[in-house]
Design a protein around this motif. Structure first.
Motif, PDB file in Angstrom:
ATOM      1  N   PRO A 121      -8.902   8.310   1.614  1.00  0.00           N
ATOM      2  CA  PRO A 121     -10.086   9.118   1.305  1.00  0.00           C
ATOM      3  C   PRO A 121     -10.596   8.856  -0.105  1.00  0.00           C
ATOM      4  O   PRO A 121      -9.800   8.702  -1.038  1.00  0.00           O
ATOM      5  N   PRO A 122     -11.913   8.786  -0.294  1.00  0.00           N
ATOM      6  CA  PRO A 122     -12.481   8.459  -1.603  1.00  0.00           C
ATOM      7  C   PRO A 122     -12.161   9.476  -2.690  1.00  0.00           C
ATOM      8  O   PRO A 122     -12.221   9.146  -3.879  1.00  0.00           O
ATOM      9  N   GLU A 123     -11.823  10.711  -2.288  1.00  0.00           N
ATOM     10  CA  GLU A 123     -11.518  11.714  -3.302  1.00  0.00           C
ATOM     11  C   GLU A 123     -10.151  11.506  -3.962  1.00  0.00           C
ATOM     12  O   GLU A 123      -9.847  12.103  -5.000  1.00  0.00           O
ATOM     13  N   ILE A 124      -9.304  10.670  -3.366  1.00  0.00           N
ATOM     14  CA  ILE A 124      -8.017  10.363  -3.991  1.00  0.00           C
ATOM     15  C   ILE A 124      -8.253   9.360  -5.112  1.00  0.00           C
ATOM     16  O   ILE A 124      -8.841   8.305  -4.893  1.00  0.00           O
ATOM     17  N   PRO A 125      -7.823   9.666  -6.320  1.00  0.00           N
ATOM     18  CA  PRO A 125      -8.041   8.747  -7.449  1.00  0.00           C
ATOM     19  C   PRO A 125      -7.502   7.343  -7.163  1.00  0.00           C
ATOM     20  O   PRO A 125      -6.525   7.169  -6.427  1.00  0.00           O
ATOM     21  N   LEU A 126      -8.147   6.367  -7.765  1.00  0.00           N
ATOM     22  CA  LEU A 126      -7.838   4.964  -7.515  1.00  0.00           C
ATOM     23  C   LEU A 126      -6.348   4.656  -7.635  1.00  0.00           C
ATOM     24  O   LEU A 126      -5.737   4.103  -6.720  1.00  0.00           O
ATOM     25  N   MET A 127      -5.744   4.990  -8.782  1.00  0.00           N
ATOM     26  CA  MET A 127      -4.358   4.613  -8.999  1.00  0.00           C
ATOM     27  C   MET A 127      -3.404   5.397  -8.103  1.00  0.00           C
ATOM     28  O   MET A 127      -2.347   4.888  -7.716  1.00  0.00           O
ATOM     29  N   ASP A 128      -3.766   6.606  -7.733  1.00  0.00           N
ATOM     30  CA  ASP A 128      -2.952   7.358  -6.776  1.00  0.00           C
ATOM     31  C   ASP A 128      -3.008   6.711  -5.397  1.00  0.00           C
ATOM     32  O   ASP A 128      -2.001   6.648  -4.684  1.00  0.00           O
ATOM     33  N   ALA A 129      -4.188   6.241  -5.025  1.00  0.00           N
ATOM     34  CA  ALA A 129      -4.345   5.572  -3.729  1.00  0.00           C
ATOM     35  C   ALA A 129      -3.475   4.316  -3.669  1.00  0.00           C
ATOM     36  O   ALA A 129      -2.796   4.051  -2.665  1.00  0.00           O
ATOM     37  N   ILE A 130      -3.482   3.544  -4.752  1.00  0.00           N
ATOM     38  CA  ILE A 130      -2.661   2.330  -4.788  1.00  0.00           C
ATOM     39  C   ILE A 130      -1.181   2.695  -4.776  1.00  0.00           C
ATOM     40  O   ILE A 130      -0.372   2.050  -4.093  1.00  0.00           O
ATOM     41  N   ARG A 131      -0.814   3.729  -5.528  1.00  0.00           N
ATOM     42  CA  ARG A 131       0.593   4.159  -5.566  1.00  0.00           C
ATOM     43  C   ARG A 131       1.093   4.529  -4.170  1.00  0.00           C
ATOM     44  O   ARG A 131       2.163   4.092  -3.735  1.00  0.00           O
ATOM     45  N   LEU A 132       0.318   5.316  -3.447  1.00  0.00           N
ATOM     46  CA  LEU A 132       0.731   5.740  -2.106  1.00  0.00           C
ATOM     47  C   LEU A 132       0.814   4.551  -1.151  1.00  0.00           C
ATOM     48  O   LEU A 132       1.737   4.459  -0.335  1.00  0.00           O
ATOM     49  N   ALA A 133      -0.140   3.636  -1.260  1.00  0.00           N
ATOM     50  CA  ALA A 133      -0.121   2.457  -0.390  1.00  0.00           C
ATOM     51  C   ALA A 133       1.064   1.553  -0.716  1.00  0.00           C
ATOM     52  O   ALA A 133       1.692   0.977   0.186  1.00  0.00           O
ATOM     53  N   LEU A 134       1.389   1.428  -2.000  1.00  0.00           N
ATOM     54  CA  LEU A 134       2.507   0.588  -2.414  1.00  0.00           C
ATOM     55  C   LEU A 134       3.829   1.144  -1.879  1.00  0.00           C
ATOM     56  O   LEU A 134       4.672   0.391  -1.372  1.00  0.00           O
ATOM     57  N   ILE A 135       4.011   2.439  -1.979  1.00  0.00           N
ATOM     58  CA  ILE A 135       5.240   3.063  -1.471  1.00  0.00           C
ATOM     59  C   ILE A 135       5.341   2.884   0.039  1.00  0.00           C
ATOM     60  O   ILE A 135       6.399   2.545   0.574  1.00  0.00           O
ATOM     61  N   ASP A 136       4.214   3.078   0.724  1.00  0.00           N
ATOM     62  CA  ASP A 136       4.210   2.925   2.179  1.00  0.00           C
ATOM     63  C   ASP A 136       4.511   1.483   2.576  1.00  0.00           C
ATOM     64  O   ASP A 136       5.278   1.217   3.507  1.00  0.00           O
ATOM     65  N   PHE A 137       3.930   0.530   1.851  1.00  0.00           N
ATOM     66  CA  PHE A 137       4.121  -0.886   2.151  1.00  0.00           C
ATOM     67  C   PHE A 137       5.579  -1.294   2.016  1.00  0.00           C
ATOM     68  O   PHE A 137       6.066  -2.169   2.730  1.00  0.00           O
ATOM     69  N   ASN A 138       6.279  -0.664   1.091  1.00  0.00           N
ATOM     70  CA  ASN A 138       7.662  -1.023   0.816  1.00  0.00           C
ATOM     71  C   ASN A 138       8.671  -0.075   1.454  1.00  0.00           C
ATOM     72  O   ASN A 138       9.856  -0.139   1.130  1.00  0.00           O
ATOM     73  N   ARG A 139       8.212   0.781   2.344  1.00  0.00           N
ATOM     74  CA  ARG A 139       9.134   1.692   3.035  1.00  0.00           C
ATOM     75  C   ARG A 139       9.906   0.919   4.098  1.00  0.00           C
ATOM     76  O   ARG A 139       9.319   0.223   4.924  1.00  0.00           O
TER      77      ARG A 139
END
Length: 219
Positions: A101-119
């Motif tokens: 969602p666009p309301e999630i700040p840029l770096m938070d969005a990347i952080r969440l995606a990075l954690i998910d990618f490496n789960r």
């Protein structure tokens, strides 16, 4: 960090693969592998016993009960084995970022995606640790990883560019993409050195620190 994913057990082999049957000459009656996952298992067994650089494609193929030509239908090279289904996971991360969602700040969005990618599922953690030990600590493989790292950073840069109305090749998206990769590599190095460490927590902490460093700098 590009987290290589295991090939799914039971996945059909590449087109033209002869399937189960007698092994190649010298290995009568050996069951041929029927999936990338089985070929990976055979390869990782040899890597553990003999070392990555000392293991040849011919030895992997023989251990898997297939011919050399069939090996290359599964993997372009020996160096590609530790990366598993990397391209599939890269596509999944791209979709994950795009759906954020666009309301999630840029770096938070990347952080969440990075954690998910490496789960990684608990049952696959030992194999994943072996993968990353090879990728990060075998010089020939780390050098080969450059192409994979470039593709991974491009996904991050494209997302940053879309969010900030820039082009992916501009400095800001590229700086962030390189910095995020640095966080991931550092987190993996800590994880490999400490088996009690939680990879997700390391990635989360590293990305929060990086996000704080970039706070207010992107418009």
């Amino acid at each position: 960090m590009p987290a290589p994913a295991a090939a799914t057990p039971g996945t059909a082999g590449p087109a033209g693969d002869p399937g189960p049957g007698p092994g190649p000459a010298g290995h009568p009656g050996r069951k041929r592998v029927t999936s990338r996952a089985e070929l990976e298992q055979a390869a990782f067994g040899l890597f553990a016993a003999n070392g990555f650089e000392q293991t040849t494609v011919d030895e992997i193929a023989a251990a898997a009960g297939i011919g050399r030509r069939t090996f290359f239908r599964y993997f372009p090279s020996k160096n590609d084995i530790p990366w598993g289904a990397f391209e599939h996971e890269l596509d999944r991360m791209r979709v994950r970022l795009k759906a954020c969602p666009p309301e999630i700040p840029l770096m938070d969005a990347i952080r969440l995606a990075l954690i998910d990618f490496n789960r990684v599922p608990a049952a696959q953690v030992p194999l994943h640790r072996r993968r990353m030990q090879l990728i990060l600590r075998v010089p020939a493989l780390f050098a080969y990883s450059t192409l994979r790292f470039t593709a991974w950073r491009q996904v991050i840069a494209e997302f940053v560019a879309q969010r900030t109305c820039r082009r992916a090749g501009e400095l800001a998206p590229q700086v962030i993409a390189h910095a995020v990769l640095g966080v991931a590599v550092a987190a993996y190095e800590h994880w490999l050195d400490d088996e009690s460490a939680d990879l997700g927590a390391l990635l989360d902490d590293g990305m929060r620190q990086l996000g704080a460093a970039f706070a207010g700098s992107l418009r």
